[in-house]
Scaffold this motif. Structure first.
Motif, PDB file in Angstrom:
ATOM      1  N   ILE A  22       1.061  -1.225   0.008  1.00 52.12           N
ATOM      2  CA  ILE A  22      -0.070  -0.051  -0.065  1.00 52.12           C
ATOM      3  C   ILE A  22       1.048   1.030   0.033  1.00 52.12           C
ATOM      4  N   ASP A  23       0.808   1.938  -0.852  1.00 55.94           N
ATOM      5  CA  ASP A  23       1.582   3.330  -1.113  1.00 55.94           C
ATOM      6  C   ASP A  23       0.916   4.373  -0.620  1.00 55.94           C
ATOM      7  N   ILE A  24       1.705   5.306   0.312  1.00 57.73           N
ATOM      8  CA  ILE A  24       1.273   6.447   0.853  1.00 57.73           C
ATOM      9  C   ILE A  24       1.370   7.375   0.132  1.00 57.73           C
ATOM     10  N   VAL A  25       0.406   8.152  -0.596  1.00 57.32           N
ATOM     11  CA  VAL A  25       0.658   9.230  -1.529  1.00 57.32           C
ATOM     12  C   VAL A  25       0.538  10.355  -0.942  1.00 57.32           C
ATOM     13  N   HIS A  26      -0.245  10.576   0.191  1.00 57.24           N
ATOM     14  CA  HIS A  26      -0.176  11.751   0.963  1.00 57.24           C
ATOM     15  C   HIS A  26      -0.623  11.618   2.474  1.00 57.24           C
ATOM     16  N   THR A  27      -0.329  12.311   3.489  1.00 60.69           N
ATOM     17  CA  THR A  27      -0.865  12.335   4.818  1.00 60.69           C
ATOM     18  C   THR A  27      -0.096  13.482   5.425  1.00 60.69           C
ATOM     19  N   THR A  28      -0.964  14.236   6.086  1.00 61.18           N
ATOM     20  CA  THR A  28      -0.504  15.301   6.806  1.00 61.18           C
ATOM     21  C   THR A  28       0.344  15.054   8.091  1.00 61.18           C
ATOM     22  N   LEU A  29      -0.127  13.985   8.709  1.00 61.99           N
ATOM     23  CA  LEU A  29       0.520  13.587  10.137  1.00 61.99           C
ATOM     24  C   LEU A  29       0.932  12.030  10.217  1.00 61.99           C
ATOM     25  N   PHE A  30       1.651  11.383  10.375  1.00 59.97           N
ATOM     26  CA  PHE A  30       1.895  10.055  10.682  1.00 59.97           C
ATOM     27  C   PHE A  30       2.338   9.953  12.109  1.00 59.97           C
ATOM     28  N   GLN A  31       1.592   8.789  12.859  1.00 57.97           N
ATOM     29  CA  GLN A  31       1.750   8.607  14.094  1.00 57.97           C
ATOM     30  C   GLN A  31       1.834   6.996  14.339  1.00 57.97           C
ATOM     31  N   SER A  32       2.826   6.300  14.931  1.00 56.50           N
ATOM     32  CA  SER A  32       2.651   4.900  15.164  1.00 56.50           C
ATOM     33  C   SER A  32       2.884   4.476  16.740  1.00 56.50           C
ATOM     34  N   ILE A  33       1.634   4.174  17.112  1.00 56.54           N
ATOM     35  CA  ILE A  33       1.494   3.673  18.389  1.00 56.54           C
ATOM     36  C   ILE A  33       1.715   2.311  18.642  1.00 56.54           C
TER      37      ILE A  33
END
Length: 79
Positions: A22-33
């Motif tokens: 799955i390609d991430i084309v765009h996101t404003t914020l990324f968080q990994s919990i």
């Protein structure tokens, strides 16, 4: 004379042995919990993901890395 018809069908299970990127084309914020049950990746703000020719648009998307499930929230569209 009474006739009864029975139609039974078995559901096919998805082939999960093949990994699909799955390609991430765009996101404003990324968080990994990381929790005791696994990791949740949060994509927040104008999210656009691509899997092959399919595009997913949403305000936010949560990805559970253990179950490989995505949840899309608010203004979700799949094209």
């Amino acid at each position: 004379m009474l006739l009864f018809g029975i139609h039974a069908s078995a559901q096919k299970t998805a082939d999960t042995s093949k990994k699909v990127n799955i390609d991430i084309v765009h996101t404003t914020l990324f968080q990994s919990i990381t929790t005791d049950t696994g990791t949740i990746n949060k994509f927040i703000g104008d999210v656009q993901l691509r899997q092959g020719e399919t595009l997913l648009f949403a305000d936010s998307v949560y990805m559970n890395t253990v179950t490989n499930n995505l949840e899309a929230f608010s203004h979700a569209h799949i094209l």
